[in-house]
Every structure is written in C-alpha cells, then in structure tokens.
Scaffold this motif. Structure first.
Motif, mmCIF file in Angstrom:
data_model
loop_
_atom_site.group_PDB
_atom_site.id
_atom_site.type_symbol
_atom_site.label_atom_id
_atom_site.label_comp_id
_atom_site.label_asym_id
_atom_site.label_seq_id
_atom_site.Cartn_x
_atom_site.Cartn_y
_atom_site.Cartn_z
ATOM 1 N N GLY A 141 0.792 -1.217 0.000
ATOM 2 C CA GLY A 141 0.000 0.000 0.000
ATOM 3 C C GLY A 141 0.826 1.269 0.000
ATOM 4 O O GLY A 141 0.307 2.349 -0.308
ATOM 5 N N THR A 142 2.133 1.155 0.350
ATOM 6 C CA THR A 142 3.006 2.324 0.301
ATOM 7 C C THR A 142 3.099 2.836 -1.140
ATOM 8 O O THR A 142 3.185 2.049 -2.078
ATOM 9 N N LYS A 143 3.068 4.175 -1.284
ATOM 10 C CA LYS A 143 3.095 4.744 -2.625
ATOM 11 C C LYS A 143 4.359 5.558 -2.845
ATOM 12 O O LYS A 143 4.792 6.320 -1.986
ATOM 13 N N PHE A 144 4.949 5.380 -4.033
ATOM 14 C CA PHE A 144 6.024 6.218 -4.536
ATOM 15 C C PHE A 144 5.469 6.887 -5.791
ATOM 16 O O PHE A 144 5.484 6.294 -6.870
ATOM 17 N N GLY A 145 4.964 8.107 -5.601
ATOM 18 C CA GLY A 145 4.308 8.763 -6.718
ATOM 19 C C GLY A 145 3.116 7.935 -7.166
ATOM 20 O O GLY A 145 2.274 7.531 -6.348
ATOM 21 N N PRO A 146 3.045 7.605 -8.458
ATOM 22 C CA PRO A 146 1.908 6.806 -8.965
ATOM 23 C C PRO A 146 2.093 5.306 -8.804
ATOM 24 O O PRO A 146 1.308 4.527 -9.344
ATOM 25 N N TYR A 147 3.141 4.877 -8.062
ATOM 26 C CA TYR A 147 3.426 3.449 -7.944
ATOM 27 C C TYR A 147 3.066 2.971 -6.542
ATOM 28 O O TYR A 147 3.569 3.487 -5.541
ATOM 29 N N GLU A 148 2.205 1.955 -6.470
ATOM 30 C CA GLU A 148 1.749 1.421 -5.184
ATOM 31 C C GLU A 148 2.411 0.077 -4.916
ATOM 32 O O GLU A 148 2.269 -0.858 -5.705
ATOM 33 N N GLN A 168 12.677 10.252 -6.652
ATOM 34 C CA GLN A 168 13.076 10.362 -5.256
ATOM 35 C C GLN A 168 11.872 10.834 -4.462
ATOM 36 O O GLN A 168 11.139 11.723 -4.897
ATOM 37 N N GLN A 169 11.678 10.213 -3.306
ATOM 38 C CA GLN A 169 10.566 10.589 -2.446
ATOM 39 C C GLN A 169 11.016 10.553 -1.005
ATOM 40 O O GLN A 169 11.459 9.514 -0.512
ATOM 41 N N GLU A 170 10.911 11.700 -0.359
ATOM 42 C CA GLU A 170 11.281 11.826 1.060
ATOM 43 C C GLU A 170 12.677 11.255 1.324
ATOM 44 O O GLU A 170 12.895 10.509 2.277
ATOM 45 N N ALA A 177 5.103 -3.793 -7.652
ATOM 46 C CA ALA A 177 4.247 -2.629 -7.469
ATOM 47 C C ALA A 177 3.295 -2.505 -8.653
ATOM 48 O O ALA A 177 3.463 -3.169 -9.682
ATOM 49 N N LYS A 178 2.326 -1.633 -8.490
ATOM 50 C CA LYS A 178 1.351 -1.377 -9.556
ATOM 51 C C LYS A 178 1.467 0.067 -9.998
ATOM 52 O O LYS A 178 1.466 0.997 -9.182
ATOM 53 N N ASP A 179 1.595 0.272 -11.303
ATOM 54 C CA ASP A 179 1.561 1.603 -11.889
ATOM 55 C C ASP A 179 0.096 1.992 -12.022
ATOM 56 O O ASP A 179 -0.633 1.466 -12.883
ATOM 57 N N LEU A 180 -0.354 2.893 -11.132
ATOM 58 C CA LEU A 180 -1.778 3.236 -11.074
ATOM 59 C C LEU A 180 -2.238 3.990 -12.305
ATOM 60 O O LEU A 180 -3.422 3.984 -12.634
ATOM 61 N N ARG A 181 -1.308 4.619 -13.010
ATOM 62 C CA ARG A 181 -1.699 5.370 -14.205
ATOM 63 C C ARG A 181 -1.955 4.447 -15.384
ATOM 64 O O ARG A 181 -2.943 4.600 -16.115
ATOM 65 N N LEU A 182 -1.068 3.481 -15.576
ATOM 66 C CA LEU A 182 -1.147 2.620 -16.748
ATOM 67 C C LEU A 182 -1.712 1.237 -16.430
ATOM 68 O O LEU A 182 -1.805 0.380 -17.297
ATOM 69 N N ASP A 183 -2.038 1.024 -15.148
ATOM 70 C CA ASP A 183 -2.613 -0.252 -14.710
ATOM 71 C C ASP A 183 -1.748 -1.442 -15.153
ATOM 72 O O ASP A 183 -2.214 -2.389 -15.773
ATOM 73 N N ARG A 184 -0.452 -1.368 -14.825
ATOM 74 C CA ARG A 184 0.458 -2.457 -15.146
ATOM 75 C C ARG A 184 1.344 -2.753 -13.942
ATOM 76 O O ARG A 184 1.556 -1.902 -13.076
#
Length: 888
Positions: free
Chosen positions: A6-13, A80-82, A29-36
C-alpha cells in the motif's frame, strides 16, 4: 527499510517484496496510471548517505536508460521521495538462471537459445559503451519472452577509468547454496564469475564480461560452477591459476564446438579470448544450426586480429574432419558392441524389493552407467540403492527408506521417487532428498529434459506435470468416466512435447480398452496407441511393450506417434507385475537394458504380536493386505487383498483358519468395517463409486447406500457403537475429508469436522463419544481426538508422526503407527473432558503404511498386522546392445 503493501512512490503502489541485496530492495508494485505491474527498486535508508552507494545507484539508472533491447530489463522511470531514491523497471515473470541451474544442467537446445539471447543483450550493452562487470546466473532472468540481463549496478562506461576497488559489493539475501559468495570491502563483482584481471584489481573491459559469460556457459552445460573454492582466496586462486575440468568429462554428449567456445571464453589472457559478444553469438548460432541438422560441428578459433582469420578457418576445417572421424568411429564402435547378457545379484545380505505396491523395480540411468533399485534385509524396511555398473558394489542412498518406483533425471545425476505420502527427488551425491509434492500410492514418474516431471501422483488419478524443483502438480487430462480408473507409468518422449502412459480400469482389468496412449502436453493429442496390460517404453527408435508374456519391439516415430512395420520379438522375458499393470524393465539411451524376471510376488504376511513385539502366530501366507479389521468378538478378521488387479474383501476365521471372499462382483471392493454386532460389513465398491453393506456371512446380496459420480469414495473407516453412523473418507490422494452417513442410506452425508480438510482414518471410541482421526500439521500426519458430534475442540495425541489410530476396548488407551512401530498413549475421557497422558513405544514394526494394516484386541494385549515379508533373491538381468536382436 522495508516497505509495506500500500506504500506509494508517486503513482506506484507497493504490493509485495521481491528480493533484497546489499545495493537495493526490490518490490512488486502497480503503476496506477497505466494499470500495469512494475518492479520498484529503492536504495535502502542506511545507504542513502553513502556516496559510493548513491553513485552506483545513479549509475545503474543511467546505464539501463541508455540500453533499449529485448534481452535487457527495461527502465521505466526514476525518482526520489522523502529522501529515498527509486527506480521503476520492467516486471519480469519467470526464474533466474541461477534458480534454473539448481535443477541441473540445461539441455543443449535450451542452452544455446538462452546463451544467444544473453549474448545479444550483452553485445548491445558493449556497443553502447557499457561493461556489466557482474554477469552471473543470478543476474539473468528466464522469461517467456526470452533471457533478460538485469542488475547493472556494477556496470561502468567502457572508456572510463574507474577504480576496481569499492566499499560495497552485491550480497543477495538468498541461500548460500543457491547463489555464490560475494566479496565485501574488496573487488567489485562476484568471485566465481570474475575475470582474472578483475581478481587482480586491474581495469575490466568488455572482454572481462566475455570471461564471465564463459563461466556462465560452463555452468549451463554441466550444472557445476567453473571455479569454486572453500574460501574467497581459494576461488580467486582457481580463477588465476587453473582451468576447469573439461565439459565433456561431466557431460559427454556436449558438442565439441561448444566446449571449445567456452574454453576460449575462459582464457586467462584477455587477448586470447573472443573479443566481442557478437563473435560469441555468431559461433553459438553456428553450433545451434549444426546441432539441429545433426551434422558434425565446425570449429572456429578466437581471432585476435584480422590477419589470423584465414589460419583460424583452416584450423577449423581440419578440426571438423577430425570431429567427423571421431563420430564415425563412435558409431562403428557402437555397432560392433556384442550382445551380452549378465546377471546382477542383490547386495550381500539383502533381497531385491521389486514388485508390489511398495517396491522399487530396477531402473538404469539414461547414460547406461548406473543402476538404482530397492532392496532390504528380510523383514525390515526397504531402501533405494545405487550401483555404478563399473563397480561390483552398491551403496544405499540416504533418506530413501520406503523409496518406491524410482526414475532418473535426463543427466543421470538425480532421481525422483515416491514414498507413502510424497514425491521426492535426490541428487545421487547428495546427503538427503527433498520433497516435491504430496502423493498417495504414486504410480510412476518420468523426468523431462526441460526440467518438468510427469507423474501419476496417486493410484486412481490421471497424469500430472510439475517442475523438478517442486510445486503443485497440474493434471494434463481427465479420466474418461467409467472407462478408465487410472492413468499411470508415464514416459517422456524425446521431443519433450509428447509422452506415453497406460490407461487401466480396476473394475474391468482385462478390458480390451486397456493399453498405452500417446499424448501431448498441450492436450491437443491423446489417442490409443497399442493394446497391452502393461506400460510401454521408447528407446533406439522402438516402442517396447509386453503382450501375452512376450516382450515386443516395434518401430515408432515419437514425434508423430506412428508405429510402422510388425512387432518383433525380443528374447527377454521380464517380470510383469499384473497388479500394477507394469513390466519391471528399464532401458537406457545407449542400448542397455535391465529387467527382473520370474513371477511377481506379494510382499506381506499376517502375524499376531504381543505388546513386546514377539511374534505369537503367523497367518494366511503371502499376499498384499490392507484395511485389516478384527470383528467385534475378535474371532474373525476382515481384510482387503490387493495382490490382484481388482482388490477383494475376504473374511478370515481366526479359529478355523478358513477364509471366504465377501464379493464376486462390483469391481474393486475395499475398506471393510464391521457393524457393532458383527453381522454386517460396510465397504466401498466399483472403484470408489459406491458404498454398500452386506451380511458378513455372505449369501444375501449387498445393499447400496451411497453412489457418487466421481469415484471419490476412498473407504469406510468406522461404524458407531450405537449403529447409527457410518464414517467414511472421500477425496483423492491425501486430499480426503471424513463424512458421516446413516447406514440405512436415508438422509444426506454430513462432514464430520466441518471445514477442517485433510481428515482421514476416523475411529469411534468404544462409548461413541469421541473420534480419533488423522490430520496434517506442518505437513506431517498426526493423530487427534475430537468430541462426537464435532464441536471444534480437538486434542493432539501423537508427536512427530502418527497414522492409523486404534482404541483399546475400555477407551483408556489409543494406539498409532509412528513410521517405525506401534505407540500406545494413555488417555482420560471421563465426562466431557479429555486429557492425553503418557506415550510408550511398544515395539518396532515394518508396516508399509498404505492403509490400515493392523488392529488390536479389546484388551490391548495382542496386535494383528500385515508386515513386510521377504523380497526376491533372483538376480536381475543386464543386456548390452539389445537392439542387435532386431537386425538379424
């Protein structure tokens, strides 16, 4: 750091972890934008402030982004995130080459295909100015789309002048036996695959990758690493000073051109190696083309400079002639081998165990050099033995006690075999076997060149396929209703797409429908091939099968499944185990044959024992007995004799020593259980399709009380003391569940233990308030007691291993078999409470452990059991060049 689902890195869950190493953690992970689905690699928190680590992480991102090739893992995104750096890469489904090689060497065709793809990807990297520097099986992923190069974390620009020393190196969090050692705080790379110049700390270039590629190819061909040692220092010394053993000494069928190619890759001097991955790819393609045409290989010598090319091809032509001459000589030598028959005796002090449900018939290795069989000391448990045919002695294989129906791996280095409840494999030189899957009364297996095993997991199922590394079996077909009750004794054919098996019907054992089928793995083909009451084998262009006590060989095309010509008679007369529909014969790929002769005999005898294990009386003679149950007055014995193709129930009078057959119809009848007054017997019939009750004295017809369409009734187990409930088990293999039925046949069946699955061997207590039964805990069978009716409460009675529970007449003691003997456990069950007391090992007993092979008198002082009897002392027959009989 460890990321949670459930942790997200931008659009990646983030969904789940995939792996971790010293330089990164990888997550699905799942690319929430492209559903892949993608793979997200992060730099661990403890390395985020480390300049070397960040530099390497950034280098990997830049490197992969510069490489766009179908054989290189694709980079989708960076970010990069946090404070956490991450890469988003192509999600690859498959297995690493390292995991594949744990199963053994690769078939030549598969090796060449994979190697060409690796070279293609490596060539693209080198042409882009990138040197991988850590090429190894763990960094090559095998997918449906082909091989993919991964993990460019150690890569560098080919023109850069970077230090070969780093404060970090890759350390995978996987078992040591699966992946090689790495060096922390020394050189960059993985020791077993480093080029000599890397070991010495000199600069690596594209030719260093060629050396690593050679080490990978060597392991693909042999299943062994080219360079190994007990320590990092000894491994590096091997790389610098020694050449690995020739591939041909480990895998004699390896094309000579491939061995020369690998040897050139592994040259200590970079100038003496192949200079580009493209050169290696071209040579591999040439070897593949030659192999597909079954012609002699043409050699090429690694050219360092263009002016040497003419000399190289001249040498290649000469070497080709030499190779052709060698092949011609080998064929002539094979043709001139005489027809020889020899006898092989059982090891001193042992007897062969080669027929019956729990036997290990002899099987010869594909290369014709080794023999495996089951043997035992009289009255003791059997074990698998291996004998090198160049030796006069055989050695036991550790951990193969109770091993049954062994079968070889294609490389003649490993075995598959069955036990009472498992399918296992063992490497010939290993210390212990590993479990592949559950199995009950398995009926044969065959190990394919692609690493898949065909197996008849149970005596009443169809053929299934599973990886040789283990996993859930996948059924390739379905049984044809009432026409067949079992498919068994599968045999892979050389193309790896088709196989043979024999289909039988226990209810009509002599049916003309019984015979060998030709089938394809994709399910598109499954047709009757030849009528026989036994299995069939393929070797040297012939289908080998038995008919009317005669061994026949008929020309056969395994790719089309077409027979041609007339069957020819072989002089051999192998043993036919009619109760199993099997001929105890095995053949190799080089004209060797091994078989047992004489009549197949039952492997058990009935006897009375006291609590110390002393034999009080022997009964009934030889047979194969299961489901032994004493009558309520302890004067008679109901049992199932499975020594024929259709099992039958008999009632044995313990006073007069006379026995009477209960049924003369209904096909296979099994699982006799006495009514509380001893006047009736409940049982299953028609190969598990129905349940019936009949007077124990015979005469009157049976009354059918339950019918099922899928032949899933495994057996009746117990009758409640008040006469109101019959308990039975239903399912296949070990996937059984206990259920209850009114003996009148009225009402619907009800599950005994609710949703508790894999429950079996239920036994009512003498007062009817408790049920002792078998269930699994941590994959081991254990004995439990639960109230009747079921409340959800249960107490574990056995420790370690327990099957087949029995009650003493007063309900104060429970007995079970712990794989080595009989155990007695004191219990207290006053009122509504239950307590487990002291356990005592009464006496050792060699029970087959198939199905209810013992019972106990009311007073708990005497036990009756069907135990292992003597095996065969008749020698095996070994035949050299058996096909020569067919050419006269």
């Amino acid at each position: 750091m460890t990321l949670t689902s459930g942790t997200k890195f931008g659009p990646y869950e983030i969904q789940s972890p995939l792996g971790a190493g010293g330089m990164g953690e990888v997550y699905r992970a799942k690319d929430l934008r492209l559903d892949r689905t993608v793979a997200v690699k992060i730099l661990p928190g403890h390395l985020s402030d480390n300049p070397d680590a960040k530099q390497r992480f950034d280098r990997e991102a830049r490197t992969i982004s510069s490489l766009n090739h179908p054989n290189i893992c694709t980079l989708y995104d960076v970010g990069q995130q946090e404070g956490t750096d991450f890469l988003v890469m192509e999600f690859l489904e498959g297995e690493t080459l390292a995991d594949r090689l744990r199963k053994g060497p690769m078939p030549i065709a598969q090796l060449l295909k994979c190697a060409i793809e690796v070279c293609d990807g490596l060539d693209r990297a080198h042409r882009s100015g990138v040197v991988h520097r850590d090429l190894k099986p763990g960094n090559i992923m095998l997918t449906k789309g082909g091989a993919k190069l991964m993990d460019f974390g150690l890569a560098k620009a080919a023109v850069a002048s970077a230090s070969a020393v780093s404060s970090l190196s890759m350390t995978l969090s996987t078992p040591a036996q699966s992946h090689p050692l790495t060096a922390e705080g020394t050189v960059v790379g993985t020791f077993q695959y480093m080029a000599p110049e890397q070991v010495e700390g000199r600069e690596a270039d594209a030719r260093s990758d060629i050396f690593s590629l050679g080490a990978v190819l060597y392991e693909m061909a042999t299943g062994k690493r080219a360079f190994e040692g007990k320590s990092a220092a000894s491994t590096m010394a091997a790389i610098l000073e020694r050449d690995p053993a020739p591939i041909s000494t480990i895998q004699p069928t390896t094309p000579p051109a491939l061995e020369r190619l690998v040897k050139t890759c592994l040259a200590k001097d970079p100038d003496e190696r192949w200079q580009t991955a493209h050169d290696v790819k071209l040579q591999l393609k040439q070897i593949a083309d030659v192999a597909s045409q079954s012609s002699a290989a043409v050699e090429a010598v690694a050219p360092k400079k263009k002016h040497r090319l003419a000399i190289a091809w001249a040498v290649a032509a000469f070497a080709g002639l030499v190779a052709l001459a060698a092949i011609t000589w080998a064929l002539m030598a094979e043709k001139s081998l005489p027809l020889i028959r020899a006898e092989i005796a059982a090891p001193e002090g042992l007897e062969f165990n080669i027929s019956g449900d729990i036997s290990g018939p002899p099987v010869i290795s594909p290369d014709g050099r080794k023999l495996v069989f089951s043997a035992r000391k009289s009255g003791q448990a059997a074990q698998l033995f291996v004998r090198d045919l160049e030796s006069v002695t055989a050695r036991p294989l550790p951990g193969t006690e109770d091993g049954r129906f062994p079968f070889w791996s294609p490389d003649s280095r490993s075995l598959g075999f069955f036990t009472n409840d498992k399918l296992k494999r063992i490497d010939i030189d290993a210390s212990a076997p590993v479990t592949l899957c559950d199995s009950t009364l398995g009926r044969g297996g065959s190990w394919g060149a692609d690493g898949n095993i065909l197996a008849a997991i149970s005596y009443n199922t169809t053929i299934a396929m599973l990886p040789a590394s283990g996993g859930a079996p996948h059924e390739l077909s379905k049984l044809e209703g009432t026409k067949y009750s079992s498919n068994r004794w599968p045999t892979w054919l050389p193309d790896g797409k088709h196989y043979l098996y024999v289909a039988v019907n226990h209810s009509a054992p002599t049916s003309q429908d019984t015979g060998v089928f030709y089938a394809s793995v994709d399910g598109k083909e499954n047709r009757f091939l030849v009528h026989t009451f036994s299995n069939a084998l393929f070797a040297n262009g012939y289908l080998i099968f038995e008919r009317e006590r005669t061994l026949l060989a008929q020309s056969f095309d395994p790719s089309t499944g077409k027979l041609s010509g007339e069957p020819k008679t072989l002089a051999e007369t192998p043993q036919v185990d009619a109760s199993l529909w099997r001929t105890n014969l095995s053949v190799s790929t080089n004209g060797m044959m091994i078989y047992a002769s004489g009549a197949a005999a039952g492997g058990q005898s009935l006897a009375w024992y006291d609590r110390s294990g002393k034999v009080l009386e022997s009964l009934a003679g030889l047979g194969s007995f299961q489901e032994v149950q004493l009558s309520p007055d302890n004067k008679k014995l109901a049992l199932t004799d499975v020594n024929t193709v259709a099992a039958n129930i008999w009632v044995y009078d313990l006073t007069t020593h006379l026995k009477n057959r209960l049924m003369f119809s209904g096909g296979v009848t099994r699982g006799p259980v006495w009514s509380p007054d001893g006047s009736r017997i409940a049982f299953t019939m028609n190969q598990g399709a129905s349940m019936a009750i009949k007077p124990s004295a015979g005469g009157a017809p049976e009354q059918t009380i339950l019918t099922v369409p899928d032949h899933s009734l495994s057996g009746v187990t117990t009758w409640s003391p008040d006469g109101r409930h019959l308990m039975y088990q239903q399912g296949y293999g070990l996937e059984l569940q206990l259920s209850l039925l009114d003996p009148s046949g009225q009402g619907k069946p009800q599950a005994f233990a609710g949703n508790d699955m894999r429950t079996m061997s239920g036994q009512f207590s003498p007062d009817g308030r408790w049920v002792a039964y078998m269930a699994f805990m941590n994959s081991q069978p254990q004995i439990f007691v639960a109230p009747f009716p079921w409340t959800g409460e249960k107490w574990q009675v056995s420790q370690g291993y327990g099957i087949e529970p029995r009650w003493r007449g007063d309900g104060k003691e429970i007995y079970y078999f712990d794989s080595s003997g009989i155990v007695a456990v004191q219990v207290e069950n006053s009122g509504n409470s239950f307590a487990v007391g002291t356990a005592t090992q009464l006496f050792p007993l060699a029970l087959p452990g198939l199905s209810a092979e013992y019972d106990v008198t009311h007073d708990g002082k005497r036990f009756i059991a069907a135990t292992q009897s003597g095996g065969s002392t008749q020698p095996l027959t070994l035949v050299q060049n058996w096909p020569s009989q067919l050419k006269k």
